[in-house]
Design an enzyme around this catalytic site. Structure first.
Site, PDB file in Angstrom:
ATOM      1  N   TYR A 119       0.831  -1.208   0.000  1.00  0.00           N
ATOM      2  CA  TYR A 119       0.000   0.000   0.000  1.00  0.00           C
ATOM      3  C   TYR A 119       0.865   1.259   0.000  1.00  0.00           C
ATOM      4  O   TYR A 119       0.556   2.236  -0.676  1.00  0.00           O
ATOM      5  CB  TYR A 119      -0.933   0.007   1.213  1.00  0.00           C
ATOM      6  N   ALA A 169     -10.433  -7.657  -2.959  1.00  0.00           N
ATOM      7  CA  ALA A 169      -9.894  -8.386  -1.797  1.00  0.00           C
ATOM      8  C   ALA A 169     -10.391  -7.817  -0.468  1.00  0.00           C
ATOM      9  O   ALA A 169     -10.825  -8.563   0.415  1.00  0.00           O
ATOM     10  CB  ALA A 169      -8.368  -8.374  -1.840  1.00  0.00           C
ATOM     11  N   GLU A 170     -10.323  -6.488  -0.313  1.00  0.00           N
ATOM     12  CA  GLU A 170     -10.748  -5.898   0.971  1.00  0.00           C
ATOM     13  C   GLU A 170     -12.257  -6.057   1.171  1.00  0.00           C
ATOM     14  O   GLU A 170     -12.720  -6.274   2.292  1.00  0.00           O
ATOM     15  CB  GLU A 170     -10.358  -4.420   1.052  1.00  0.00           C
ATOM     16  N   ALA A 171     -13.023  -5.973   0.081  1.00  0.00           N
ATOM     17  CA  ALA A 171     -14.476  -6.171   0.187  1.00  0.00           C
ATOM     18  C   ALA A 171     -14.805  -7.632   0.497  1.00  0.00           C
ATOM     19  O   ALA A 171     -15.815  -7.918   1.143  1.00  0.00           O
ATOM     20  CB  ALA A 171     -15.164  -5.723  -1.096  1.00  0.00           C
TER      21      ALA A 171
END
Length: 234
Positions: A119, A169-171
């Site tokens: 990130y 991915a985060e969802a």
């Protein structure tokens, strides 16, 4: 392979994320009825197709099965018309030699992408923080179009990666993020803000707390943390 046509059909988006969670959790016992990723150090990857609705162009994302981190993607080079495998600079040395076993239909291996998968580096290259980055269907379509078949720059790759990581991915990890995309990102764009990035940064810690509380009972979780879709293997 889970596949999402990137449009404003929220039911299909939810169904896609459910199938992605099941794919990550395949072969690992669920905890609190939540799918759990593979054990660390296994050499497996989960592939996901993103498809543009208006021209059927497809980008295949490759996530590490043990932690759902994006390692690279496959697209079609517009100059050669060949399917190319692309890996982030920090993954290239380890994965470039086995690109055909990850992207089985790739025809060529592209040079390392002009950014790392972290990130920190993606935000630096994109020139925008995750909190301020626009998420939503139209944002993902724009970022997809900016990289598909093109000459890669740090900026266009980083923006595409940041948006797709968070909306895929985060969802999958957090149903709260899925809900935000459905409620705010289907027909417009929204900034992730601090609440979403706080969840993203703490997935490992929250997963660990879930593993403990499911074994022992108890555990204090915020409303957002309660809506967990995928646990990290513990």
């Amino acid at each position: 392979r889970p596949s999402w046509t990137v449009d404003s059909d929220s039911a299909k988006y939810s169904s896609f994320l459910d199938s992605l969670r099941e794919e990550f959790g395949r072969g690992t016992p669920k905890v609190c009825n939540i799918p759990v990723t593979k054990k660390a150090n296994n050499d497996k990857f989960v592939l996901v197709n993103l498809v543009l609705p208006f021209n059927r162009n497809t980008i295949t994302l490759a996530f590490r099965a043990s932690d759902a981190y994006l390692v690279g993607f496959q697209d079609r080079d517009s100059k050669t018309n060949k399917l190319r495998a692309n890996f982030f600079s920090d993954e290239y040395r380890a994965l470039s030699g086995k690109y055909k076993s990850i992207f089985t239909d790739a025809e060529v291996l592209a040079p390392a992408l002009p950014c790392a998968s972290t990130y920190t580096d993606l935000q630096n290259k994109a020139g925008v923080s995750r909190e301020k980055l626009s998420l939503g269907v139209s944002s993902l379509q724009t970022a997809f179009t900016a990289v598909y078949g093109k000459v890669f720059t740090g900026k266009n790759v980083a923006k595409f990666a940041l948006i797709s990581i968070q909306m895929v991915a985060e969802a999958a990890r957090f149903k709260y993020i899925e809900d935000q995309v459905i409620n705010r990102g289907m027909y417009s764009s929204f900034e992730a803000g601090a609440r979403i990035t706080l969840l993203e940064n703490n997935w490992s810690k929250i997963s660990e707390q879930y593993h403990k509380s499911c074994k022992l009972g108890g555990g204090q979780f915020t409303e957002e943390e309660m809506k967990l879709g995928l646990l990290l293997y513990n």
